[in-house]
Motif scaffolding. Structure first.
Motif, PDB file in Angstrom:
ATOM      1  N   ARG A  81       0.833  -1.196   0.000  1.00 45.84           N
ATOM      2  CA  ARG A  81       0.000   0.000   0.000  1.00 45.84           C
ATOM      3  C   ARG A  81       0.869   1.249   0.000  1.00 45.84           C
ATOM      4  O   ARG A  81       2.030   1.218   0.379  1.00 45.84           O
ATOM      5  CB  ARG A  81      -0.917   0.027   1.232  1.00 45.84           C
ATOM      6  N   ASN A  82       0.252   2.340  -0.406  1.00 50.56           N
ATOM      7  CA  ASN A  82       0.901   3.636  -0.363  1.00 50.56           C
ATOM      8  C   ASN A  82       0.967   4.106   1.089  1.00 50.56           C
ATOM      9  O   ASN A  82      -0.059   4.194   1.767  1.00 50.56           O
ATOM     10  CB  ASN A  82       0.102   4.618  -1.218  1.00 50.56           C
ATOM     11  N   ILE A  83       2.164   4.405   1.581  1.00 50.07           N
ATOM     12  CA  ILE A  83       2.306   4.753   2.994  1.00 50.07           C
ATOM     13  C   ILE A  83       1.521   6.010   3.353  1.00 50.07           C
ATOM     14  O   ILE A  83       0.987   6.133   4.455  1.00 50.07           O
ATOM     15  CB  ILE A  83       3.792   4.903   3.384  1.00 50.07           C
ATOM     16  N   ALA A  84       1.412   6.946   2.420  1.00 49.88           N
ATOM     17  CA  ALA A  84       0.641   8.165   2.688  1.00 49.88           C
ATOM     18  C   ALA A  84      -0.822   7.813   2.956  1.00 49.88           C
ATOM     19  O   ALA A  84      -1.453   8.370   3.866  1.00 49.88           O
ATOM     20  CB  ALA A  84       0.745   9.126   1.512  1.00 49.88           C
ATOM     21  N   ASP A  85      -1.368   6.860   2.192  1.00 48.68           N
ATOM     22  CA  ASP A  85      -2.757   6.438   2.394  1.00 48.68           C
ATOM     23  C   ASP A  85      -2.922   5.708   3.716  1.00 48.68           C
ATOM     24  O   ASP A  85      -3.928   5.892   4.415  1.00 48.68           O
ATOM     25  CB  ASP A  85      -3.206   5.537   1.243  1.00 48.68           C
ATOM     26  N   GLU A  86      -1.947   4.868   4.074  1.00 46.58           N
ATOM     27  CA  GLU A  86      -2.028   4.147   5.342  1.00 46.58           C
ATOM     28  C   GLU A  86      -2.122   5.122   6.515  1.00 46.58           C
ATOM     29  O   GLU A  86      -2.930   4.943   7.424  1.00 46.58           O
ATOM     30  CB  GLU A  86      -0.794   3.256   5.527  1.00 46.58           C
ATOM     31  N   ILE A  87      -1.273   6.135   6.479  1.00 52.20           N
ATOM     32  CA  ILE A  87      -1.251   7.109   7.578  1.00 52.20           C
ATOM     33  C   ILE A  87      -2.548   7.914   7.620  1.00 52.20           C
ATOM     34  O   ILE A  87      -3.140   8.109   8.688  1.00 52.20           O
ATOM     35  CB  ILE A  87      -0.028   8.033   7.426  1.00 52.20           C
ATOM     36  N   LYS A  88      -3.004   8.360   6.465  1.00 53.70           N
ATOM     37  CA  LYS A  88      -4.245   9.145   6.418  1.00 53.70           C
ATOM     38  C   LYS A  88      -5.443   8.312   6.835  1.00 53.70           C
ATOM     39  O   LYS A  88      -6.376   8.824   7.460  1.00 53.70           O
ATOM     40  CB  LYS A  88      -4.440   9.710   5.011  1.00 53.70           C
ATOM     41  N   ASP A  89      -5.437   7.008   6.508  1.00 48.48           N
ATOM     42  CA  ASP A  89      -6.542   6.130   6.900  1.00 48.48           C
ATOM     43  C   ASP A  89      -6.626   5.960   8.409  1.00 48.48           C
ATOM     44  O   ASP A  89      -7.675   5.594   8.940  1.00 48.48           O
ATOM     45  CB  ASP A  89      -6.393   4.755   6.238  1.00 48.48           C
ATOM     46  N   ARG A  90      -5.504   6.199   9.093  1.00 43.78           N
ATOM     47  CA  ARG A  90      -5.534   6.146  10.563  1.00 43.78           C
ATOM     48  C   ARG A  90      -6.007   7.467  11.161  1.00 43.78           C
ATOM     49  O   ARG A  90      -6.022   7.635  12.384  1.00 43.78           O
ATOM     50  CB  ARG A  90      -4.144   5.800  11.098  1.00 43.78           C
ATOM     51  N   GLY A  91      -6.351   8.421  10.280  1.00 42.08           N
ATOM     52  CA  GLY A  91      -6.799   9.724  10.748  1.00 42.08           C
ATOM     53  C   GLY A  91      -5.658  10.624  11.175  1.00 42.08           C
ATOM     54  O   GLY A  91      -5.863  11.601  11.891  1.00 42.08           O
TER      55      GLY A  91
END
Length: 234
Positions: A81-91
């Protein structure tokens, strides 16, 4: 425009965790309780819980309920996964520091990984990905210039290498290894960690239909990161 109900539920859960109201390992309301609280269906409540579980914010235990996950950031062992998306998905807030973007000579190990002759020219990037302003991942990537000729022209503060490569050389295959290691002096400084802190390194090669696209080393402070996965056997 009003947010979908499942997004409202996700934001509510994230707010409770961020405020400290729900600590690590705390049980969160059930699907039925959330459905009643937000006047929605159980399916909608289930979607919110499922998405937060998949992003590592929550953990589900069969027969026991859903709980706030450990505070370390979690990535899937299986998915890329894209790390930026992972972080944003955690809020959480995502930011990145582009340390290096250059052309270099492929040494033995890099040349072998990319399937090139030793001494060939390759592209190299080094970035520090941060969560809430704290370094989470040091990404060093070597790219085959024959397959991605415009790599050095990109601004990776606006999109990650993963995002860009997924567009120009769609992934067809990947191979990775995971190992514990101690960071070197340069890595310690970039990750802002003490010399005694162990790290988790993911080494990854990715292919497109044309051949090996990139070889990356992803280094994470052990105190800030963990890998998880869920396997189902028939």
């Amino acid at each position: 425009m009003a947010k979908p109900k499942f997004e409202e539920i996700k934001q509510y859960i994230l707010a409770q965790i961020e405020s400290g109201e729900w600590a690590e390992d705390s049980r969160v309301p059930s699907e039925n309780q959330l459905a009643e609280l937000f006047s929605c269906s159980r399916m909608t409540a289930r979607r919110a819980l499922t998405e937060l579980t998949e992003s590592g914010v929550l953990e589900r235990s069969q027969g026991l309920g859903t709980f706030v996950a450990g505070l370390k950031s979690q990535s899937s062992m299986m998915a890329i996964r894209n790390i930026a998306d992972e972080i944003k998905d955690r809020g959480h807030g995502y930011s990145v520091q582009q340390v290096l973007l250059t052309q270099t000579v492929a040494t033995g190990a890099i040349a072998i990984a990319l399937g090139l002759e030793e001494g060939s020219q390759v592209f190299q990037s080094v970035l520090v990905h941060c969560e809430q302003g704290t370094p989470l991942q040091l990404e060093e990537r070597f790219v085959n210039p024959k397959l991605v000729p415009e790599y050095l022209a990109q601004d990776f503060t606006k999109q990650t290498p993963h995002e860009y490569l997924s567009m120009v050389a769609p992934l067809t295959e990947a191979k990775h290894t995971i190992e514990a290691k101690m960071a070197d002096v340069a890595q310690l400084a970039l990750l802002e960690i003490a010399a005694v802190e162990p790290c988790l390194q993911i080494t990854r090669r990715t292919w497109s239909r044309q051949g090996v696209v990139s070889f990356a080393r992803l280094v994470h402070p052990g105190s800030r990161f963990r890998l998880g996965g869920h396997l189902t056997f028939s």
